[in-house]
Design a protein around this motif. Structure first.
Motif, short mmCIF file in Angstrom:
data_model
loop_
_atom_site.label_atom_id
_atom_site.label_comp_id
_atom_site.label_asym_id
_atom_site.label_seq_id
_atom_site.Cartn_x
_atom_site.Cartn_y
_atom_site.Cartn_z
N GLY A 264 37.90 52.46 35.63
CA GLY A 264 37.92 53.47 36.51
C GLY A 264 37.87 52.87 37.86
N LEU A 265 37.17 51.71 38.13
CA LEU A 265 37.31 50.86 39.42
C LEU A 265 38.61 50.60 39.84
N ALA A 266 39.32 50.04 38.69
CA ALA A 266 40.94 49.76 39.07
C ALA A 266 41.63 50.95 39.57
N GLU A 267 41.16 52.23 39.01
CA GLU A 267 42.06 53.20 39.40
C GLU A 267 41.73 53.80 40.71
N ARG A 268 40.50 53.47 40.98
CA ARG A 268 39.88 53.75 42.46
C ARG A 268 40.58 52.91 43.66
N CYS A 269 40.76 51.68 43.25
CA CYS A 269 41.48 50.92 43.90
C CYS A 269 42.86 51.45 44.42
N ARG A 270 43.64 51.78 43.29
CA ARG A 270 44.91 52.16 43.44
C ARG A 270 44.83 53.55 44.28
N GLN A 271 44.03 54.38 44.20
CA GLN A 271 43.83 55.80 44.76
C GLN A 271 43.43 55.48 46.36
N ASN A 272 42.69 54.19 46.82
CA ASN A 272 42.36 53.80 47.92
C ASN A 272 43.21 53.14 48.45
N GLY A 273 44.48 52.46 47.90
CA GLY A 273 45.55 51.96 48.59
C GLY A 273 45.28 50.44 48.42
N MET A 274 44.50 49.95 47.70
CA MET A 274 44.27 48.60 47.61
C MET A 274 45.52 47.84 46.89
N THR A 275 45.69 46.65 47.48
CA THR A 275 47.02 45.77 47.10
C THR A 275 46.36 44.58 46.60
N LEU A 276 45.25 44.23 47.06
CA LEU A 276 44.51 43.01 46.25
C LEU A 276 42.95 43.41 46.32
N ALA A 277 42.48 42.98 44.76
CA ALA A 277 41.30 43.36 44.68
C ALA A 277 40.47 42.45 43.63
N ALA A 278 39.27 42.32 43.75
CA ALA A 278 38.27 41.24 43.00
C ALA A 278 37.22 42.19 42.53
N LEU A 279 36.87 42.01 41.17
CA LEU A 279 35.80 42.60 40.60
C LEU A 279 34.61 41.55 40.60
N THR A 280 33.68 41.85 41.12
CA THR A 280 32.55 40.75 41.39
C THR A 280 31.53 41.19 40.78
N ASP A 281 31.01 41.40 39.46
CA ASP A 281 29.76 41.98 38.94
C ASP A 281 28.65 41.01 39.12
N HIS A 282 27.46 41.42 39.11
CA HIS A 282 26.36 40.90 39.05
C HIS A 282 26.06 39.82 37.69
N ASN A 283 26.32 38.61 37.89
CA ASN A 283 26.01 37.65 36.87
C ASN A 283 26.59 38.18 35.67
N SER A 284 27.99 38.61 35.72
CA SER A 284 28.63 39.00 34.61
C SER A 284 30.26 39.08 34.76
N VAL A 285 30.88 38.78 33.81
CA VAL A 285 32.40 38.68 33.87
C VAL A 285 33.04 39.71 32.74
N GLU A 286 31.95 40.34 32.41
CA GLU A 286 32.45 41.55 30.89
C GLU A 286 33.35 42.34 31.44
N GLY A 287 33.24 42.92 32.43
CA GLY A 287 34.39 43.82 32.77
C GLY A 287 35.89 43.38 33.49
N VAL A 288 35.70 42.06 33.78
CA VAL A 288 37.14 41.50 34.33
C VAL A 288 38.44 41.71 33.82
N ALA A 289 38.43 41.37 32.24
CA ALA A 289 39.60 41.62 31.61
C ALA A 289 40.14 43.14 31.53
#
Length: 293
Positions: free
Chosen positions: A22-47
């Motif tokens: 859902g966050l990736a979709e929000r990035c697309r909706q908001n016009g992001m062309t470069l984005a990083a997911l930086t969750d707190h002490n977790s990489v579980e959502g990165v893939a």
């Protein structure tokens, strides 16, 4: 609105509800062309975030935000471009989560000792990975009529001076360092965290220093760490702080980055891409991508 956002959180963080997809979709909706997911002490959502970002044409970077301690300050270090399967990193995250789980139980006890009531079982059931957050306690406590007149909660209720962000402001006013329910967590040192990021092939960036190092205290000491960059452009910095940290960062020859610190419901005023790069967005992203190559 910027097209680059290098600091965002998904449901893999303790205090967010939007999925990585859902966050990736929000990035697309908001016009992001470069984005990083930086969750707190977790990489579980990165893939999942990167998979959906690729489908939508959003260039994504694997990231994380790690808690650490340095010079008596709880700092946050962002890691970019790291190998999320690195075994040393995975073990470190497991140990950090264990520390947070223990601290969460102490936190509930401390909040109850202040006379603040909440549904403990409900908080535990909703705790991600068994880790209780101050925001989770607040969500329960603010719903109970018996707390409506509690002096620590009145400012968080509708019309109160802290009602704009009641959940996260509960943390800052009740549970943060120096506040009555504060429970310290023995987080690793900043140097150790930076070593983990580098060992996993990533670059290490100091997150929102203006929020962690009040009035510039200990900035020079922290910047002697083997950091690769500083998050200069953030809503946590006013114009004077942005100029101050930009000068410090450039003097050190470090990367300059920026991010929204999007958290969804607990920080409703922060939106994906809501960053003022002061005309330096193109340069900042080019330098980061070159460092990641």
């Amino acid at each position: 609105m910027a097209q680059t956002d290098l600091h965002m959180h998904s449901s893999a963080s303790l205090d967010e509800e939007i999925s990585p997809r859902g966050l990736a979709e929000r990035c697309r909706q908001n016009g992001m062309t470069l984005a990083a997911l930086t969750d707190h002490n977790s990489v579980e959502g990165v893939a999942e975030f990167m998979w959906r970002g690729a489908q939508l044409g959003v260039r994504t970077i694997p990231g994380i935000e790690l808690d650490c301690m340095e010079h008596g300050h709880n700092l946050h270090i962002l890691g970019y471009g790291l190998d999320i399967a690195d075994q040393t990193l995975k073990q470190a995250l497991h140990e950090i989560r264990a520390l947070q789980t223990q601290a969460g139980v102490r936190l509930m006890d401390a909040v109850e000792a202040l006379g603040i009531r909440f549904e403990r079982e409900q908080v535990l059931e909703q705790a991600k990975g068994g880790i209780v957050s101050a925001e989770g306690i607040a969500a329960s406590a603010l719903q109970l009529a018996e707390n409506q007149q509690h002096p620590l909660l009145r400012p968080l209720l509708p019309g109160g001076e802290l009602s704009d962000r009641p959940l996260v402001n509960f943390y800052w006013s009740v549970c943060a360092p120096g506040k009555p329910a504060y429970q310290p967590v023995d987080f690793p040192s900043a140097g150790q965290v930076i070593d983990w990021i580098h060992a996993a092939g990533g670059i290490a960036v100091l997150a929102h220093p203006g929020a962690s190092l009040k009035n510039g205290t200990d900035v020079d000491a922290v910047l002697t760490l083997p950091l690769d960059g500083v998050e200069v452009f953030t809503r946590y910095h006013n114009a004077a702080q942005t100029a101050f940290y930009l000068e410090k960062t450039q003097q050190k020859g470090l990367l300059v980055t920026g991010g929204s610190d999007f958290h969804g419901r607990i920080k409703p005023d922060l939106e994906v891409g809501d960053i003022d790069f002061s005309g330096m967005e193109s340069k900042a992203r080019e330098m980061l991508l070159a460092a990641l190559d």
